[in-house]
Design a protein around this motif. Structure first.
Motif, mmCIF file in Angstrom:
data_model
loop_
_atom_site.group_PDB
_atom_site.id
_atom_site.type_symbol
_atom_site.label_atom_id
_atom_site.label_comp_id
_atom_site.label_asym_id
_atom_site.label_seq_id
_atom_site.Cartn_x
_atom_site.Cartn_y
_atom_site.Cartn_z
ATOM 1 N N ALA A 302 0.799 -1.226 0.000
ATOM 2 C CA ALA A 302 0.000 0.000 0.000
ATOM 3 C C ALA A 302 0.830 1.273 0.000
ATOM 4 C CB ALA A 302 -0.926 -0.004 1.217
ATOM 5 N N THR A 303 2.112 1.202 0.311
ATOM 6 C CA THR A 303 2.913 2.428 0.353
ATOM 7 C C THR A 303 3.306 2.878 -1.054
ATOM 8 O OG1 THR A 303 4.901 1.092 0.688
ATOM 9 C CG2 THR A 303 3.851 2.017 2.651
ATOM 10 N N THR A 304 3.495 4.170 -1.197
ATOM 11 C CA THR A 304 3.865 4.748 -2.494
ATOM 12 C C THR A 304 5.320 5.201 -2.498
ATOM 13 O OG1 THR A 304 1.596 5.494 -2.862
ATOM 14 C CG2 THR A 304 3.324 6.547 -4.178
ATOM 15 N N LEU A 305 5.720 5.961 -1.494
ATOM 16 C CA LEU A 305 7.108 6.420 -1.412
ATOM 17 C C LEU A 305 8.034 5.315 -0.936
ATOM 18 C CD1 LEU A 305 6.816 9.992 0.154
ATOM 19 C CD2 LEU A 305 7.047 9.358 -2.246
ATOM 20 N N VAL A 306 7.556 4.479 -0.050
ATOM 21 C CA VAL A 306 8.380 3.404 0.517
ATOM 22 C C VAL A 306 8.333 2.211 -0.432
ATOM 23 C CG1 VAL A 306 8.740 1.857 2.471
ATOM 24 C CG2 VAL A 306 7.919 4.195 2.859
ATOM 25 N N HIS A 316 16.299 6.430 -1.550
ATOM 26 C CA HIS A 316 14.871 6.167 -1.576
ATOM 27 C C HIS A 316 14.490 5.277 -0.396
ATOM 28 C CE1 HIS A 316 16.155 6.875 -5.771
ATOM 29 N NE2 HIS A 316 15.037 7.563 -5.830
ATOM 30 N N SER A 317 13.440 5.637 0.299
ATOM 31 C CA SER A 317 12.979 4.809 1.407
ATOM 32 C C SER A 317 12.528 3.452 0.889
ATOM 33 C CB SER A 317 11.828 5.493 2.144
ATOM 34 O OG SER A 317 12.276 6.668 2.786
ATOM 35 N N SER A 318 12.814 2.418 1.675
ATOM 36 C CA SER A 318 12.427 1.066 1.291
ATOM 37 C C SER A 318 12.128 0.266 2.546
ATOM 38 C CB SER A 318 13.542 0.391 0.478
ATOM 39 O OG SER A 318 14.715 0.241 1.263
ATOM 40 N N ALA A 319 11.459 -0.864 2.359
ATOM 41 C CA ALA A 319 11.112 -1.716 3.492
ATOM 42 C C ALA A 319 10.942 -3.141 3.013
ATOM 43 C CB ALA A 319 9.833 -1.221 4.177
ATOM 44 N N ASP A 320 11.124 -4.077 3.936
ATOM 45 C CA ASP A 320 10.851 -5.475 3.612
ATOM 46 C C ASP A 320 10.434 -6.225 4.870
ATOM 47 O OD1 ASP A 320 13.314 -5.562 4.859
ATOM 48 O OD2 ASP A 320 14.328 -6.703 3.314
ATOM 49 N N ARG A 321 9.769 -7.349 4.648
ATOM 50 C CA ARG A 321 9.368 -8.235 5.747
ATOM 51 C C ARG A 321 10.477 -9.257 5.914
ATOM 52 N NH1 ARG A 321 6.760 -13.020 6.807
ATOM 53 N NH2 ARG A 321 6.538 -13.548 4.587
ATOM 54 N N ARG A 322 11.223 -9.165 6.998
ATOM 55 C CA ARG A 322 12.465 -9.912 7.101
ATOM 56 C C ARG A 322 12.278 -11.420 7.232
ATOM 57 N NH1 ARG A 322 15.994 -8.325 4.509
ATOM 58 N NH2 ARG A 322 17.398 -9.731 5.627
ATOM 59 N N ALA A 323 11.191 -11.874 7.818
ATOM 60 C CA ALA A 323 11.033 -13.309 8.050
ATOM 61 C C ALA A 323 10.994 -14.105 6.760
ATOM 62 C CB ALA A 323 9.774 -13.575 8.872
ATOM 63 N N GLN A 324 10.572 -13.479 5.667
ATOM 64 C CA GLN A 324 10.473 -14.221 4.405
ATOM 65 C C GLN A 324 11.833 -14.646 3.873
ATOM 66 O OE1 GLN A 324 9.232 -11.761 0.952
ATOM 67 N NE2 GLN A 324 9.639 -9.987 2.270
ATOM 68 N N PHE A 325 12.926 -14.015 4.354
ATOM 69 C CA PHE A 325 14.262 -14.339 3.873
ATOM 70 C C PHE A 325 15.005 -15.312 4.786
ATOM 71 C CE2 PHE A 325 13.327 -10.033 2.286
ATOM 72 C CZ PHE A 325 13.332 -10.317 0.938
ATOM 73 N N GLY A 326 14.391 -15.704 5.869
ATOM 74 C CA GLY A 326 15.050 -16.627 6.778
ATOM 75 C C GLY A 326 15.547 -15.999 8.055
ATOM 76 N N ASP A 327 15.357 -14.689 8.235
ATOM 77 C CA ASP A 327 15.708 -14.066 9.513
ATOM 78 C C ASP A 327 14.856 -14.678 10.621
ATOM 79 O OD1 ASP A 327 17.791 -12.338 9.119
ATOM 80 O OD2 ASP A 327 16.534 -10.646 8.582
ATOM 81 N N ARG A 328 15.459 -14.891 11.778
ATOM 82 C CA ARG A 328 14.750 -15.483 12.920
ATOM 83 C C ARG A 328 14.047 -14.384 13.697
ATOM 84 N NH1 ARG A 328 20.075 -19.084 14.519
ATOM 85 N NH2 ARG A 328 20.062 -20.422 12.668
ATOM 86 N N VAL A 329 12.992 -13.849 13.086
ATOM 87 C CA VAL A 329 12.256 -12.729 13.653
ATOM 88 C C VAL A 329 10.767 -13.019 13.537
ATOM 89 C CG1 VAL A 329 14.057 -11.037 13.124
ATOM 90 C CG2 VAL A 329 12.273 -11.507 11.432
ATOM 91 N N LEU A 346 6.941 11.377 3.985
ATOM 92 C CA LEU A 346 7.258 9.999 4.345
ATOM 93 C C LEU A 346 6.321 9.495 5.438
ATOM 94 C CD1 LEU A 346 9.107 7.576 3.982
ATOM 95 C CD2 LEU A 346 10.743 8.652 5.546
ATOM 96 N N VAL A 347 6.095 10.296 6.453
ATOM 97 C CA VAL A 347 5.181 9.893 7.523
ATOM 98 C C VAL A 347 3.770 9.711 6.988
ATOM 99 C CG1 VAL A 347 4.084 10.666 9.667
ATOM 100 C CG2 VAL A 347 6.557 10.872 9.386
ATOM 101 N N ALA A 348 3.346 10.587 6.101
ATOM 102 C CA ALA A 348 2.004 10.449 5.510
ATOM 103 C C ALA A 348 1.886 9.155 4.716
ATOM 104 C CB ALA A 348 1.702 11.657 4.620
ATOM 105 N N ASP A 349 2.939 8.782 4.008
ATOM 106 C CA ASP A 349 2.910 7.540 3.240
ATOM 107 C C ASP A 349 2.830 6.324 4.159
ATOM 108 O OD1 ASP A 349 3.058 6.293 0.595
ATOM 109 O OD2 ASP A 349 5.017 5.551 1.245
ATOM 110 N N LEU A 350 3.602 6.368 5.253
ATOM 111 C CA LEU A 350 3.531 5.275 6.226
ATOM 112 C C LEU A 350 2.137 5.178 6.841
ATOM 113 C CD1 LEU A 350 6.908 5.726 8.139
ATOM 114 C CD2 LEU A 350 6.346 3.981 6.454
ATOM 115 N N ALA A 351 1.550 6.318 7.148
ATOM 116 C CA ALA A 351 0.213 6.318 7.738
ATOM 117 C C ALA A 351 -0.797 5.685 6.787
ATOM 118 C CB ALA A 351 -0.205 7.749 8.075
#
Length: 360
Positions: A302-306, A316-329, A346-351
């Motif tokens: 759903a994010t546009t800037l991230v 550029h701001s970026s993000a990922d879900r770490r568990a999908q790569f094997g991180d123990r989180v 950036l805060v508006a995009d996160l919201a």
């Protein structure tokens, strides 16, 4: 901005290069000292980058083709069958996987230890820590740990990827060796792959250079030149990313549905006091959790800037879900890398992204 650049000379560029060469002309009687002979070991563009990184780290740097090439090279160069190595249980998962799968198969005892310890050092040959850890962002007092490690007769290596040498200088805090990925915040434009190791002891540096020459993990001259060029804006980028991370952390701290918030620059963070004592810049990486993998995925969609991307430290701001790569989180843990966009945007995009995710 001036690190590693040549002395000013009329008619010459600030940053010359890149020099593309495999062989160089030799004297008829063969290679001579202090002259380039073959590109795997000799390249002026790579040397200029190493001078820049070494100047910031406070030692001599050896550039590698990637962060993993630097980390694995350092571990393999200094560990032998029968040795014991401690690796971060909460650090980069590929480092832990390499140690367990490759070093373990070669007779090295591998023990995973959380960044904050406790550290059992009896019989240990080398301790590798990553601070702030990726992705959990725990920090450790490097000066105190170095004292403990050296008292036990071991070596301390520090992965400085997340912090960068403008964020902290582990060699000055007692580390024997620094390793890092230059792909991330050091170069910051998400357009090259690079790594390096650095040390102050000439024998340590020689061992790294010998390993790199024998295994061939050298960076290309164009990547080295591009990295050196990009480092000129490092302080500007880190300042903006830190400011953006502060705004993001403040927003996320009050956001319903968000748990597990970590950013060492936030006074409520468990690592705040240590980070402020040993770091000049707090990195722009923030982690937090949503209550399911599905909601984390919905947030990323759903994010546009991230951007959804598995890296950090870029413009550029970026993000990922770490568990999908094997991180123990946790399945819903998000690693968010704040870029250089406008903080309010950036805060508006996160919201907006969180609004969409929490409707699921």
């Amino acid at each position: 901005m001036h690190a590693g650049q040549p002395a000013p000379e009329p008619g010459r560029p600030f940053l010359p290069g890149p020099t593309f060469a495999a062989p160089y002309h030799l004297a008829p009687d063969g290679p001579r000292p202090d002259t380039d002979a073959y590109g795997r070991t000799d390249n002026p563009t790579v040397r200029a980058l190493e001078a820049a990184i070494g100047g910031l780290e406070g030692g001599e740097a050896v550039a590698f083709a990637s962060g993993m090439a630097a980390i694995t090279g350092a571990l393999l160069a200094f560990l032998r069958p029968g040795d014991t190595v401690l690796v971060p249980a909460d650090g980069y998962y590929k480092t832990r996987a390499f140690a367990e799968d490759v070093l373990g198969a070669r007779g090295v005892t591998v023990r995973a230890v959380p960044t904050t310890g406790p550290y059992e050092l009896s019989g240990v040959r080398l301790v590798l820590v990553e601070t702030p850890a990726n992705p959990g962002l725990d920090v450790v007092d490097l000066a105190a740990l170095a004292g403990q490690v050296h008292a036990a007769g071991a070596l301390l290596a520090v992965d400085n990827t997340t912090a960068t040498p403008l964020g902290q200088t582990p060699l000055a805090l007692g580390a024997d060796l620094v390793v890092a990925s230059g792909t991330k915040a050091l170069t910051g434009h998400s357009d090259l792959i690079l790594g390096y190791a650095a040390a102050t002891d000439p024998a340590t540096v020689a061992a790294l250079r010998d390993w790199r020459a024998m295994t061939g993990g050298v960076p290309g001259p164009f990547e080295a030149w591009l990295a050196h060029r990009s480092m000129g804006t490092l302080d500007l980028r880190l300042a903006r990313q830190e400011a953006n991370a502060a705004a993001v952390a403040e927003y996320l701290a009050g956001r319903a549905g968000v748990t597990g918030l970590r950013w060492p620059g936030r006074p409520a963070d468990p690592g705040y006091a240590t980070a402020r004592a040993q770091m000049r810049r707090i990195p722009g990486v923030v982690t937090f959790e949503l209550d399911s993998a599905e909601r984390a995925t919905a947030f990323l969609a759903a994010t546009t800037l991230v951007a959804s991307a598995t890296s950090f430290g870029g413009l550029h701001s970026s993000a990922d879900r770490r568990a999908q790569f094997g991180d123990r989180v946790a399945p819903g843990l998000i690693r968010l890398s704040c870029g250089c966009e406008d903080a309010a945007d950036l805060v508006a995009d996160l919201a907006a992204g969180l609004d969409a995710a929490l409707r699921h």
